[in-house]
Write a protein that holds these residues in place. Structure first.
Motif, PDB file in Angstrom:
ATOM      1  N   ILE A  49       0.856  -1.200   0.000  1.00 56.71           N
ATOM      2  CA  ILE A  49       0.000   0.000   0.000  1.00 56.71           C
ATOM      3  C   ILE A  49       0.887   1.243   0.000  1.00 56.71           C
ATOM      4  O   ILE A  49       1.860   1.325   0.764  1.00 56.71           O
ATOM      5  CB  ILE A  49      -0.904   0.014   1.249  1.00 56.71           C
ATOM      6  CG1 ILE A  49      -1.856  -1.198   1.224  1.00 56.71           C
ATOM      7  CG2 ILE A  49      -1.700   1.317   1.350  1.00 56.71           C
ATOM      8  CD1 ILE A  49      -2.598  -1.423   2.533  1.00 56.71           C
ATOM      9  N   THR A  50       0.563   2.190  -0.863  1.00 60.09           N
ATOM     10  CA  THR A  50       1.299   3.455  -0.908  1.00 60.09           C
ATOM     11  C   THR A  50       0.358   4.604  -0.543  1.00 60.09           C
ATOM     12  O   THR A  50      -0.862   4.436  -0.510  1.00 60.09           O
ATOM     13  CB  THR A  50       1.904   3.692  -2.305  1.00 60.09           C
ATOM     14  OG1 THR A  50       0.855   3.600  -3.279  1.00 60.09           O
ATOM     15  CG2 THR A  50       2.964   2.650  -2.637  1.00 60.09           C
ATOM     16  N   ALA A  51       0.933   5.759  -0.290  1.00 55.05           N
ATOM     17  CA  ALA A  51       0.144   6.912   0.158  1.00 55.05           C
ATOM     18  C   ALA A  51      -0.679   7.495  -0.984  1.00 55.05           C
ATOM     19  O   ALA A  51      -0.283   7.438  -2.152  1.00 55.05           O
ATOM     20  CB  ALA A  51       1.076   7.982   0.722  1.00 55.05           C
ATOM     21  N   THR A  52      -1.806   8.064  -0.636  1.00 57.10           N
ATOM     22  CA  THR A  52      -2.649   8.765  -1.613  1.00 57.10           C
ATOM     23  C   THR A  52      -2.018  10.120  -1.935  1.00 57.10           C
ATOM     24  O   THR A  52      -1.166  10.624  -1.191  1.00 57.10           O
ATOM     25  CB  THR A  52      -4.052   9.017  -1.038  1.00 57.10           C
ATOM     26  OG1 THR A  52      -3.903   9.862   0.134  1.00 57.10           O
ATOM     27  CG2 THR A  52      -4.746   7.716  -0.646  1.00 57.10           C
ATOM     28  N   ALA A  53      -2.469  10.723  -3.016  1.00 62.15           N
ATOM     29  CA  ALA A  53      -1.987  12.062  -3.402  1.00 62.15           C
ATOM     30  C   ALA A  53      -2.272  13.065  -2.296  1.00 62.15           C
ATOM     31  O   ALA A  53      -1.463  13.958  -2.015  1.00 62.15           O
ATOM     32  CB  ALA A  53      -2.650  12.494  -4.710  1.00 62.15           C
ATOM     33  N   GLU A  54      -3.417  12.912  -1.625  1.00 61.32           N
ATOM     34  CA  GLU A  54      -3.792  13.830  -0.543  1.00 61.32           C
ATOM     35  C   GLU A  54      -2.806  13.722   0.622  1.00 61.32           C
ATOM     36  O   GLU A  54      -2.390  14.739   1.186  1.00 61.32           O
ATOM     37  CB  GLU A  54      -5.211  13.526  -0.015  1.00 61.32           C
ATOM     38  CG  GLU A  54      -6.335  13.847  -0.985  1.00 61.32           C
ATOM     39  CD  GLU A  54      -6.504  12.785  -2.083  1.00 61.32           C
ATOM     40  OE1 GLU A  54      -7.129  13.096  -3.104  1.00 61.32           O
ATOM     41  OE2 GLU A  54      -6.001  11.650  -1.921  1.00 61.32           O
ATOM     42  N   GLU A  55      -2.449  12.482   0.980  1.00 64.19           N
ATOM     43  CA  GLU A  55      -1.508  12.306   2.096  1.00 64.19           C
ATOM     44  C   GLU A  55      -0.137  12.863   1.741  1.00 64.19           C
ATOM     45  O   GLU A  55       0.507  13.524   2.566  1.00 64.19           O
ATOM     46  CB  GLU A  55      -1.386  10.827   2.499  1.00 64.19           C
ATOM     47  CG  GLU A  55      -0.385  10.654   3.630  1.00 64.19           C
ATOM     48  CD  GLU A  55      -0.304   9.265   4.239  1.00 64.19           C
ATOM     49  OE1 GLU A  55       0.492   9.088   5.168  1.00 64.19           O
ATOM     50  OE2 GLU A  55      -1.038   8.364   3.789  1.00 64.19           O
ATOM     51  N   ILE A  56       0.306  12.625   0.516  1.00 63.73           N
ATOM     52  CA  ILE A  56       1.625  13.122   0.094  1.00 63.73           C
ATOM     53  C   ILE A  56       1.656  14.650   0.122  1.00 63.73           C
ATOM     54  O   ILE A  56       2.639  15.262   0.545  1.00 63.73           O
ATOM     55  CB  ILE A  56       1.997  12.576  -1.302  1.00 63.73           C
ATOM     56  CG1 ILE A  56       2.192  11.053  -1.224  1.00 63.73           C
ATOM     57  CG2 ILE A  56       3.253  13.256  -1.842  1.00 63.73           C
ATOM     58  CD1 ILE A  56       2.251  10.349  -2.564  1.00 63.73           C
ATOM     59  N   ALA A  57       0.538  15.276  -0.289  1.00 64.64           N
ATOM     60  CA  ALA A  57       0.458  16.743  -0.264  1.00 64.64           C
ATOM     61  C   ALA A  57       0.577  17.255   1.177  1.00 64.64           C
ATOM     62  O   ALA A  57       1.234  18.269   1.439  1.00 64.64           O
ATOM     63  CB  ALA A  57      -0.845  17.214  -0.884  1.00 64.64           C
ATOM     64  N   ALA A  58      -0.028  16.538   2.118  1.00 68.58           N
ATOM     65  CA  ALA A  58      -0.005  16.958   3.523  1.00 68.58           C
ATOM     66  C   ALA A  58       1.294  16.566   4.218  1.00 68.58           C
ATOM     67  O   ALA A  58       1.729  17.222   5.164  1.00 68.58           O
ATOM     68  CB  ALA A  58      -1.189  16.337   4.263  1.00 68.58           C
ATOM     69  N   ASN A  59       1.914  15.486   3.750  1.00 60.07           N
ATOM     70  CA  ASN A  59       3.110  14.936   4.408  1.00 60.07           C
ATOM     71  C   ASN A  59       4.045  14.366   3.337  1.00 60.07           C
ATOM     72  O   ASN A  59       3.976  13.193   3.009  1.00 60.07           O
ATOM     73  CB  ASN A  59       2.674  13.836   5.394  1.00 60.07           C
ATOM     74  CG  ASN A  59       3.846  13.275   6.186  1.00 60.07           C
ATOM     75  OD1 ASN A  59       4.945  13.810   6.152  1.00 60.07           O
ATOM     76  ND2 ASN A  59       3.607  12.190   6.894  1.00 60.07           N
ATOM     77  N   PRO A  60       4.934  15.205   2.784  1.00 57.29           N
ATOM     78  CA  PRO A  60       5.793  14.767   1.672  1.00 57.29           C
ATOM     79  C   PRO A  60       6.625  13.521   1.977  1.00 57.29           C
ATOM     80  O   PRO A  60       6.967  12.769   1.069  1.00 57.29           O
ATOM     81  CB  PRO A  60       6.701  15.985   1.431  1.00 57.29           C
ATOM     82  CG  PRO A  60       5.934  17.147   1.960  1.00 57.29           C
ATOM     83  CD  PRO A  60       5.134  16.627   3.114  1.00 57.29           C
TER      84      PRO A  60
END
Length: 310
Positions: free
Chosen positions: A285-296
């Motif tokens: 499982i990898t991070a969603t685009a939303e999570e990456i935006a909030a937490n690079p």
């Protein structure tokens, strides 16, 4: 970054992956700043239990009073490779419902210049997860053989220019000790051809040296084997990795443990000790685009989940 601001990576998938039971017993093997632990505790009932482990004294010191005062929670300072010892001392071997390992360096460690993990902030070249044991990166670099340094950069950094960088470091240290992060970053930058890559030229070198002095991959292999003993049947193992070296070890371990031992593969009657010990749960499982935006930091995170069987 304060402990309150710390954002745990892949939090939702981790909580789902652990398949939390209100009265279960869980281990957070990489406490960090307590983000995952805090959320796990929220989902446990009065009879639930959470044991957390970290070798970084600053992580232990930064633990919030709300956590440490909770009777369901225990925080141990030590290497997670001592997992079986810690769990054995509490008479919980084979009784753990879920294990979590969030590998790599925590954001606060990177943000603290004095820890020497980051090439973006000048500080003493230390890089130890536990400043009370082992040797700082500066000491290791002062005495490592050029050939060994090249192998470390190639193996742990997957660095194409390992030979050139190792040569440059050895040449530079003959002139003056390499004691600062900015100094090492500059040596690597000058030695490594610029190829229009997105990452800083020193990224792979810093990663390789950090992995070597903290023995991160050896510890990971040890703790994964111990996980098979401490987990109960139906217990879950969740591992978050941040680079291909760690992920490869986790993926291979889960795959091998989910098959019969080779000499019995495909046979109808396999002795108990040679049967599969894990069942892989879903894909990485990898991070969603939303999570990456909030937490690079979540950009490179991969979560793998397996369940203890047999």
């Amino acid at each position: 970054m304060s402990s309150n601001a710390h954002v745990p990576v892949l939090l939702g998938p981790v909580l789902d992956g652990l398949n939390l039971k209100p009265d279960g017993c869980y281990v957070d093997g990489t406490f960090g700043r307590g983000g995952h632990s805090r959320e796990i505790l929220r989902q446990l009932g009065d009879n639930g239990r959470l044991i957390a482990i970290d070798r970084d004294p600053q992580a232990i010191a930064a633990a919030s009073e709300a956590l440490t005062a909770d009777p369901r929670f225990e925080l141990i300072r030590g290497d997670f490779a001592q997992l079986e010892t810690f769990i054995g001392e509490r008479d919980l071997v084979g009784r753990i419902d879920g294990l979590l390992f969030d590998l790599g360096v925590s954001s606060p460690q990177l943000d603290e210049a004095d820890r020497g993990f980051s090439f973006l902030r000048d500080g003493p070249l230390d890089m130890r997860m536990d400043p009370d044991s082992g040797v700082p990166a500066s000491v290791w670099l002062a005495r490592v053989d050029e050939q060994e340094l090249k192998l470390v950069l190639k193996k742990y950094g997957e660095e194409k220019f390992a030979h050139r960088i190792a040569r440059a470091i050895v040449t530079a240290r003959d002139e003056a000790p390499i004691s600062r992060t900015a100094q090492l970053a500059r040596i690597v930058e000058e030695a490594r051809p610029a190829r229009g890559e997105k990452i800083h030229p020193a990224t792979k070198t810093f990663q390789a040296i950090r992995i070597a002095i903290n023995e991160e991959l050896q510890q990971l292999e040890v703790v994964l084997q111990q996980a098979l003993d401490v987990l109960k049947r139906g217990g879950r193992l969740c591992v978050i990795s941040f680079h291909s070296l760690e992920d490869r070890i986790v993926k291979r371990f889960m795959r091998d443990a989910s098959r019969e031992t080779e000499q019995y593969r495909g046979m109808p009657d396999v002795p108990e000790e040679y049967r599969p010990k894990l069942k892989v749960v879903g894909k990485a499982i990898t991070a969603t685009a939303e999570e990456i935006a909030a937490n690079p930091r979540a950009r490179s995170a991969r979560l793998r989940i397996a369940e203890r069987i047999g």
